[in-house]
Design an enzyme around this catalytic site. Sequence first.
Site, short mmCIF file in Angstrom:
data_model
loop_
_atom_site.label_atom_id
_atom_site.label_comp_id
_atom_site.label_asym_id
_atom_site.label_seq_id
_atom_site.Cartn_x
_atom_site.Cartn_y
_atom_site.Cartn_z
N THR A 51 52.50 51.44 49.98
CA THR A 51 52.81 51.03 51.34
C THR A 51 51.94 51.81 52.33
O THR A 51 51.58 52.95 52.06
CB THR A 51 54.30 51.31 51.61
OG1 THR A 51 55.07 50.43 50.81
CG2 THR A 51 54.67 51.13 53.06
N ARG A 82 62.71 39.43 46.49
CA ARG A 82 63.10 40.83 46.66
C ARG A 82 62.53 41.37 47.98
O ARG A 82 61.38 41.17 48.32
CB ARG A 82 62.56 41.66 45.50
CG ARG A 82 62.85 43.17 45.59
CD ARG A 82 61.70 43.94 46.17
NE ARG A 82 61.93 45.39 46.11
CZ ARG A 82 61.15 46.30 46.69
NH1 ARG A 82 60.10 45.91 47.36
NH2 ARG A 82 61.42 47.57 46.60
N VAL A 83 63.36 42.05 48.75
CA VAL A 83 62.90 42.69 49.98
C VAL A 83 63.12 44.19 49.84
O VAL A 83 64.20 44.62 49.43
CB VAL A 83 63.67 42.15 51.21
CG1 VAL A 83 63.27 42.91 52.47
CG2 VAL A 83 63.39 40.65 51.39
N GLY A 84 62.10 44.97 50.15
CA GLY A 84 62.22 46.43 50.06
C GLY A 84 62.66 47.04 51.37
O GLY A 84 63.16 46.37 52.27
N ASP A 85 62.44 48.33 51.47
CA ASP A 85 62.88 49.07 52.66
C ASP A 85 61.97 48.86 53.87
O ASP A 85 62.41 48.98 55.02
CB ASP A 85 62.94 50.58 52.35
CG ASP A 85 61.58 51.12 51.94
OD1 ASP A 85 60.93 50.50 51.07
OD2 ASP A 85 61.15 52.16 52.48
N THR A 127 57.55 55.52 52.54
CA THR A 127 56.95 54.89 51.37
C THR A 127 57.63 55.43 50.12
O THR A 127 57.88 56.63 50.02
CB THR A 127 55.43 55.13 51.29
OG1 THR A 127 54.95 54.63 50.02
CG2 THR A 127 55.05 56.60 51.41
N GLY A 128 57.96 54.54 49.19
CA GLY A 128 58.62 55.00 47.98
C GLY A 128 59.43 53.88 47.34
O GLY A 128 59.23 52.70 47.65
N THR A 129 60.32 54.27 46.46
CA THR A 129 61.15 53.31 45.74
C THR A 129 62.14 52.68 46.73
O THR A 129 63.17 53.25 47.05
CB THR A 129 61.91 54.02 44.61
OG1 THR A 129 62.52 55.20 45.14
CG2 THR A 129 60.94 54.45 43.51
N GLY A 130 61.80 51.47 47.18
CA GLY A 130 62.48 50.88 48.32
C GLY A 130 63.98 50.77 48.21
O GLY A 130 64.70 50.96 49.21
N1 ASP Z 1 58.71 51.05 49.77
C1 ASP Z 1 57.95 49.94 49.24
C2 ASP Z 1 58.88 48.90 48.69
O1 ASP Z 1 59.85 49.26 48.06
C3 ASP Z 1 57.03 50.35 48.16
C4 ASP Z 1 56.00 51.39 48.57
O2 ASP Z 1 56.30 52.29 49.33
O3 ASP Z 1 54.87 51.27 48.10
O4 ASP Z 1 58.59 47.72 48.83
#
Ligand code: ASP
Length: 336
Positions: A195, A223-226, A246-249
């Site tokens: 991200t 799927r929708v992330g954070d 940025t990370g595991t959404g």
């Molecule tokens: N946070 C993003 C998501 O879960 C992934 C990322 O940070 O690369 O979609």
Amino acid sequence: MTNPSKAIIAIHGGVGTISRSHSGSAAQEATYHKALNGILLSAQQMLNEGGSALDAVSLAVDLLEDCPLFNAGYGAVFTHEATHELDAAIMDGATLRAGAVACVSRIRRPLRAARAVMERSEHVLLVAAGAEAFAQACGLELVDPAFFSTEARRAQLQYAILAERTMMDHDGAALVFRSSDMLPAPLDESRKLGTVGAVALDSRGNLAAATSTGGMTNKRCGRVGDTPLVGAGTYADNRTAAVSCTGTGEMFIRGVVAYDICARMAYGSQTLDAAAQHVVMTSLPALGGRGGLIAVDAQSRLSCPFNTEGMYRGHARVGEDVYTAIYAGESIPGSN
Ligand code: ASP
């Protein structure tokens, strides 16, 4: 009253682990530093000329979306169905206005569409075909979904499918990039979250945050992330801070991470860094969350914690040098 000396832009290009095959490739590290540096210089100049925080984060994310080193916009990852679904959000700390798009596959610049939602609709979040129709009506460029495809990302999907798991946007790409002629990236492309995001404080004391992503390789369609969720991956409030994650959404959503930092400041009188460190180093790992964030407050204090081995990041205050870093432990003057 303006105070240009406090104006600041900070950006990130995702978190990850140090590439095993990297073995200190100074040339490739330099490529990333140069890209981050150039983007920061452009946004710093805009702030120096009196530009708003909103315009500075918009410019920075535009440039990050266009940069092939970072996975947002062109080069977005594939879903399980070998399609692309991009998410983006922007928030104005002065007014608490926000705009976001999710699951879009034809909007050339998702962050611009998010800003159009904020400024030209009465809504906050538009998704899929409806978001694309709105973007088109606003005169934004639409592209064939294949525009976002690269062979590297396609191979990354195949790797993820073989591994039978969902991967973050850069997970799996190391394998791909290793098999190409490219030098290995400093952060392992097979384990990187790509991200991109920006936060800024302008000379009028206004904060803004923006984030854009391709999501996760092999993710389920829909799927929708954070990233596009206000309060989870993106948040800005002049009274506290501007935050881009940025990370595991999924864990960032469950922890309402960006808002939690601002709430700790507002209700608990925590400093920006104390709040950000607690959320990234304690609250997120308790949920199994991996990642990091960039945040600035109205006093121009900066915090960039992450619980991985590295995060592509940098910042520039008006009138000061530009600083960039990749790995944990690299000290950046002027940040916590
Ligand atoms: N946070 C993003 C998501 O879960 C992934 C990322 O940070 O690369 O979609």
